[in-house]
Design an enzyme around this catalytic site. Sequence first.
Site, PDB file in Angstrom:
ATOM      1  N   ARG A  34      -3.840  -9.962   5.073  1.00 26.82           N
ATOM      2  CA  ARG A  34      -4.250 -10.053   3.661  1.00 26.82           C
ATOM      3  C   ARG A  34      -3.075  -9.560   2.815  1.00 26.82           C
ATOM      4  NH1 ARG A  34      -6.069  -6.746  -0.269  1.00 26.82           N
ATOM      5  NH2 ARG A  34      -7.752  -7.462  -1.604  1.00 26.82           N
TER       6      ARG A  34
ATOM      7  N   LYS B 199       0.806  -1.230   0.000  1.00 23.18           N
ATOM      8  CA  LYS B 199       0.000   0.000   0.000  1.00 23.18           C
ATOM      9  C   LYS B 199       0.837   1.278   0.000  1.00 23.18           C
ATOM     10  CE  LYS B 199      -4.365  -1.913   1.347  1.00 23.18           C
ATOM     11  NZ  LYS B 199      -5.393  -2.161   2.358  1.00 23.18           N
TER      12      LYS B 199
HETATM   13  N1  HH2 Z   1      -7.475  -3.751   0.881  1.00 22.40           N
HETATM   14  C1  HH2 Z   1      -7.773  -3.787  -0.431  1.00 22.40           C
HETATM   15  C2  HH2 Z   1      -8.899  -4.479  -0.892  1.00 22.40           C
HETATM   16  N2  HH2 Z   1      -9.691  -5.160  -0.032  1.00 22.40           N
HETATM   17  N3  HH2 Z   1     -10.187  -5.871   2.171  1.00 22.40           N
HETATM   18  C3  HH2 Z   1      -9.926  -5.861   3.473  1.00 22.40           C
HETATM   19  N4  HH2 Z   1     -10.705  -6.531   4.339  1.00 22.40           N
HETATM   20  N5  HH2 Z   1      -8.834  -5.170   3.978  1.00 22.40           N
HETATM   21  C4  HH2 Z   1      -7.999  -4.462   3.172  1.00 22.40           C
HETATM   22  O1  HH2 Z   1      -7.044  -3.836   3.694  1.00 22.40           O
HETATM   23  C5  HH2 Z   1      -8.277  -4.443   1.765  1.00 22.40           C
HETATM   24  C6  HH2 Z   1      -9.403  -5.170   1.292  1.00 22.40           C
HETATM   25  C7  HH2 Z   1      -6.908  -3.043  -1.405  1.00 22.40           C
HETATM   26  O2  HH2 Z   1      -5.908  -3.826  -1.959  1.00 22.40           O
HETATM   27  P1  HH2 Z   1      -5.899  -4.543  -3.408  1.00 22.40           P
HETATM   28  O3  HH2 Z   1      -6.932  -5.603  -3.476  1.00 22.40           O
HETATM   29  O4  HH2 Z   1      -4.529  -5.008  -3.682  1.00 22.40           O
HETATM   30  O5  HH2 Z   1      -6.168  -3.401  -4.463  1.00 22.40           O
HETATM   31  P2  HH2 Z   1      -7.436  -2.954  -5.285  1.00 22.40           P
HETATM   32  O6  HH2 Z   1      -8.476  -2.548  -4.309  1.00 22.40           O
HETATM   33  O7  HH2 Z   1      -6.929  -1.823  -6.142  1.00 22.40           O
HETATM   34  O8  HH2 Z   1      -7.922  -4.133  -6.096  1.00 22.40           O
END
Ligand code: HH2
Length: 284
Positions: free
Chosen positions: A260, A226
Amino acid sequence: MAHSWRVGGRDLSLDPPLIAGVVNVTPDSFSDGGMFLSPPAAIAHARQLLNDGADILDMGAESTRPGAEPVSADEEWSRLEPVLDGLRELRNEGAVISVDTTKLDVARRAVEAGAAIINDVSALRHDPGIAELAARTGVGLVLMHMRGTPRTMQENTRYGDVAGEVRSFLERALGQAVQAGCDPAQIAIDPGIGFGKDLAGNLELLARIGELADLGAPVWVGVSRKRFLGDLLGTPPDDRLAGTIAASLEAVRSGATAVRVHDVREMRHALTVVRAIQGRREAA
Ligand code: HH2
């Protein structure tokens, strides 16, 4: 602190902490957008993450990166369905699948297709009916703190007491889910690192996870690649692995019971080594 988490008729032990591997079936996720958009690529990646030591596969078909445009339920489902279908065999062998969605319609179809966890980053604000769905089906439910929506969340990142505000928000969301009929043992909470927080807010939350764990629910934490790590390190998303592992281990030390991450193998290795040393310390 919670010792297990009930998801779809199974109790997942939280000792050692769970590792949820990220499978983004999206064209626009901030670190891996477009890499796993085709179903065969997503399915192969999911298999790899399980081999690498993931306890849970967290599948998302709508990016939540700051400023992301929302997608329709039909579009989200058309991305997820073939991947969930392709993972049926692994599911039958015990793989636990989580679906990262805020939409009741997508959550319902995903649960019918075998998902055991709904990861709702809006904590029931987008579709309160997700709580009834979880109550009726017994799936695990993750409730995450965010201010506003992904499109607006970085407009105001100022808090009087970030950890106190996030705790009150999650306590209310937990109450709402229980009111809708969920068993508290089904519900996990998440401070939403990077969702409407600045660098100082993210660090403060990571340092004070114990205050969230005091609510009695398992605590999920997602720091993987992040932006706050980029703020600290001056590196792009593909060069934040060491920062991800360090922040995830610190989150666990503060009380997180699920991490995660995109890089499951490295996370598994790091957790194994840290726990071996801790075991030694406790035995001494
Ligand atoms: N962070 C992201 C997405 N979903 N869910 C939970 N419970 N906690 C988190 O910190 C969280 C989440 C963001 O990360 P990522 O999936 O890599 O990116 P994007 O939202 O751009 O797909």
